[in-house]
Motif scaffolding. Structure first.
Motif, PDB file in Angstrom:
ATOM      1  N   ALA A   1       1.948   2.840  -2.490  1.00  0.00           N
ATOM      2  CA  ALA A   1       1.455   3.770  -3.521  1.00  0.00           C
ATOM      3  C   ALA A   1       0.349   4.664  -2.955  1.00  0.00           C
ATOM      4  O   ALA A   1       0.263   5.853  -3.301  1.00  0.00           O
ATOM      5  CB  ALA A   1       0.941   2.983  -4.725  1.00  0.00           C
ATOM      6  N   LYS A   2      -0.490   4.114  -2.073  1.00  0.00           N
ATOM      7  CA  LYS A   2      -1.552   4.906  -1.458  1.00  0.00           C
ATOM      8  C   LYS A   2      -0.972   5.942  -0.496  1.00  0.00           C
ATOM      9  O   LYS A   2      -1.520   7.049  -0.361  1.00  0.00           O
ATOM     10  CB  LYS A   2      -2.532   3.993  -0.718  1.00  0.00           C
TER      11      LYS A   2
ATOM     12  N   LYS B   1       0.796  13.573  -1.537  1.00  0.00           N
ATOM     13  CA  LYS B   1       0.742  14.583  -2.580  1.00  0.00           C
ATOM     14  C   LYS B   1      -0.467  15.512  -2.445  1.00  0.00           C
ATOM     15  O   LYS B   1      -0.577  16.491  -3.173  1.00  0.00           O
ATOM     16  CB  LYS B   1       0.707  13.908  -3.950  1.00  0.00           C
ATOM     17  N   ASN B   2      -1.372  15.187  -1.532  1.00  0.00           N
ATOM     18  CA  ASN B   2      -2.603  15.957  -1.363  1.00  0.00           C
ATOM     19  C   ASN B   2      -2.499  16.834  -0.112  1.00  0.00           C
ATOM     20  O   ASN B   2      -2.570  16.325   1.011  1.00  0.00           O
ATOM     21  CB  ASN B   2      -3.795  14.997  -1.236  1.00  0.00           C
TER      22      ASN B   2
ATOM     23  N   VAL C   1      -8.434   8.676   2.369  1.00  0.00           N
ATOM     24  CA  VAL C   1      -7.259   7.815   2.468  1.00  0.00           C
ATOM     25  C   VAL C   1      -7.648   6.567   3.251  1.00  0.00           C
ATOM     26  O   VAL C   1      -8.412   6.654   4.219  1.00  0.00           O
ATOM     27  CB  VAL C   1      -6.086   8.557   3.149  1.00  0.00           C
TER      28      VAL C   1
ATOM     29  N   GLN D   1       0.818  -1.219   0.000  1.00  0.00           N
ATOM     30  CA  GLN D   1       0.000   0.000   0.000  1.00  0.00           C
ATOM     31  C   GLN D   1       0.852   1.270   0.000  1.00  0.00           C
ATOM     32  O   GLN D   1       0.356   2.357   0.306  1.00  0.00           O
ATOM     33  CB  GLN D   1      -0.937  -0.001   1.219  1.00  0.00           C
TER      34      GLN D   1
ATOM     35  N   LYS E   1       2.008   7.390  -0.875  1.00  0.00           N
ATOM     36  CA  LYS E   1       2.569   8.425  -1.740  1.00  0.00           C
ATOM     37  C   LYS E   1       1.470   9.325  -2.295  1.00  0.00           C
ATOM     38  O   LYS E   1       1.635  10.546  -2.392  1.00  0.00           O
ATOM     39  CB  LYS E   1       3.360   7.783  -2.873  1.00  0.00           C
ATOM     40  N   SER E   2       0.353   8.710  -2.673  1.00  0.00           N
ATOM     41  CA  SER E   2      -0.757   9.491  -3.218  1.00  0.00           C
ATOM     42  C   SER E   2      -1.310  10.455  -2.171  1.00  0.00           C
ATOM     43  O   SER E   2      -1.606  11.618  -2.475  1.00  0.00           O
ATOM     44  CB  SER E   2      -1.861   8.545  -3.697  1.00  0.00           C
ATOM     45  N   ALA E   3      -1.457   9.977  -0.930  1.00  0.00           N
ATOM     46  CA  ALA E   3      -1.969  10.832   0.139  1.00  0.00           C
ATOM     47  C   ALA E   3      -1.007  11.971   0.444  1.00  0.00           C
ATOM     48  O   ALA E   3      -1.424  13.106   0.711  1.00  0.00           O
ATOM     49  CB  ALA E   3      -2.214   9.997   1.391  1.00  0.00           C
TER      50      ALA E   3
END
Length: 299
Positions: free
Chosen positions: A61-62, A68-69, A173, A59, A64-66
């Motif tokens: 990638a999740k 960026k927000n 998230v 997880q 990293k995505s969070a």
């Protein structure tokens, strides 16, 4: 929401609150250490465990995505502060003879969840839910005005965790990545305290193996119920989530009175009586609503 998702949410909620109910037994084993120091170890070892779980369940990638927000980061920062404060107060209450106060706080919390759900999530309150909230509020007011005692420990625990759950329900998230980010935000402060303020008992090179094992195990005791809770919060209605929360404080109440011998004086018993009555009404109403939701899913 699918029937399978609802059942998973229910199972996760039951598991979370049962683990929280028995957690005082674990922290009593660490009474030799200050509450802040126990909190440091909860943060450090939880962070390590969460890193392992994030990579194990792929997880990252999740995460990293969070990261960026900016909005997600701001919410998780605030929820992380609330979580740390809740942890600290709970540990202090358990190890200073205030487990009954903690129990009362977590009895109040599901009723507070209903109120927060109405204010911030536009969840409509059913008539019996309104009655339950009013009765619980009366119990607290009677304690305050008749006996001059404000149950501040209970109110702080209930409000901090109620707002924490509300924030986590709204942020986009998943539970595991979100909890890792929250914990990593606490980590620098935990290390600073460990380096400059911790006692000799936090020197794990000089401790007995048993004590070190308890300190490391605090990460599991911390992480497991939180993961279950956040997983449940994303699968079932926030107000319905409160239906299961009586499990934890009931276990704490029994431990406080019958195992640890905390005094249950008349003033506190009156407040507990009002809150219990409110929870009976609330639970009955929640059960009816739950049965209706199952019938709707079947149709």
């Amino acid at each position: 929401m699918s029937d399978k998702s609802l059942k998973i949410g229910v199972a996760l909620a039951v598991a979370a609150y049962a683990m929280w109910g028995f957690a005082p037994l674990y922290f009593k084993l660490l009474m030799v250490m200050p509450a802040a120091e126990i909190l440091v170890h909860r943060v450090v070892w939880s962070a390590l465990l969460l890193v392992i779980l994030v990579f194990g369940f792929k997880q990252i990638a999740k995460v990293k995505s969070a990261l960026k927000n900016p909005k997600v980061i701001k919410v998780l920062l605030f929820s992380g502060v609330l979580l740390a404060g809740n942890w600290l107060l709970f540990i202090w209450a358990v190890n200073n003879g205030h487990l009954l106060d903690a129990s009362l706080g977590y009895y109040i919390n599901p009723l507070l969840n209903v109120f927060l759900g109405r204010i911030f999530l536009a969840e409509r309150l059913r008539r019996m839910q309104k009655v339950a909230v009013i009765i619980a509020l009366l119990g607290v007011l009677i304690l305050l005005f008749s006996y001059g005692e404000l149950p501040w420990i209970a109110l702080l625990l209930a409000s901090s965790f109620g707002i924490y759950g509300l924030l986590r329900k709204q942020v986009a998230v998943d539970s595991l990545p979100g909890l890792l980010i929250e914990t990593m935000m606490m980590l620098p402060f935990a290390f600073l305290y460990w380096i400059f303020f911790a006692s000799q008992m936090s020197n794990m090179f000089s401790n007995e193996v048993a004590l070190n094992g308890l300190l490391i195990g605090a990460g599991i005791i911390t992480t497991a119920p939180l993961l279950c809770f956040t997983g449940a919060a994303r699968r079932i209605r926030y107000s319905t989530l409160g239906f299961f929360q009586y499990i934890g404080p009931s276990i704490m109440f029994i431990l406080a009175v019958y195992l640890f011998g905390e005094p249950l004086h008349e003033a506190r018993m009156v407040t507990f009586g009002f809150v219990w009555l409110a929870l009976v009404i609330f639970s009955f109403d929640s059960y009816r609503a739950y049965r209706k939701s199952l019938k709707s899913l079947a149709v």
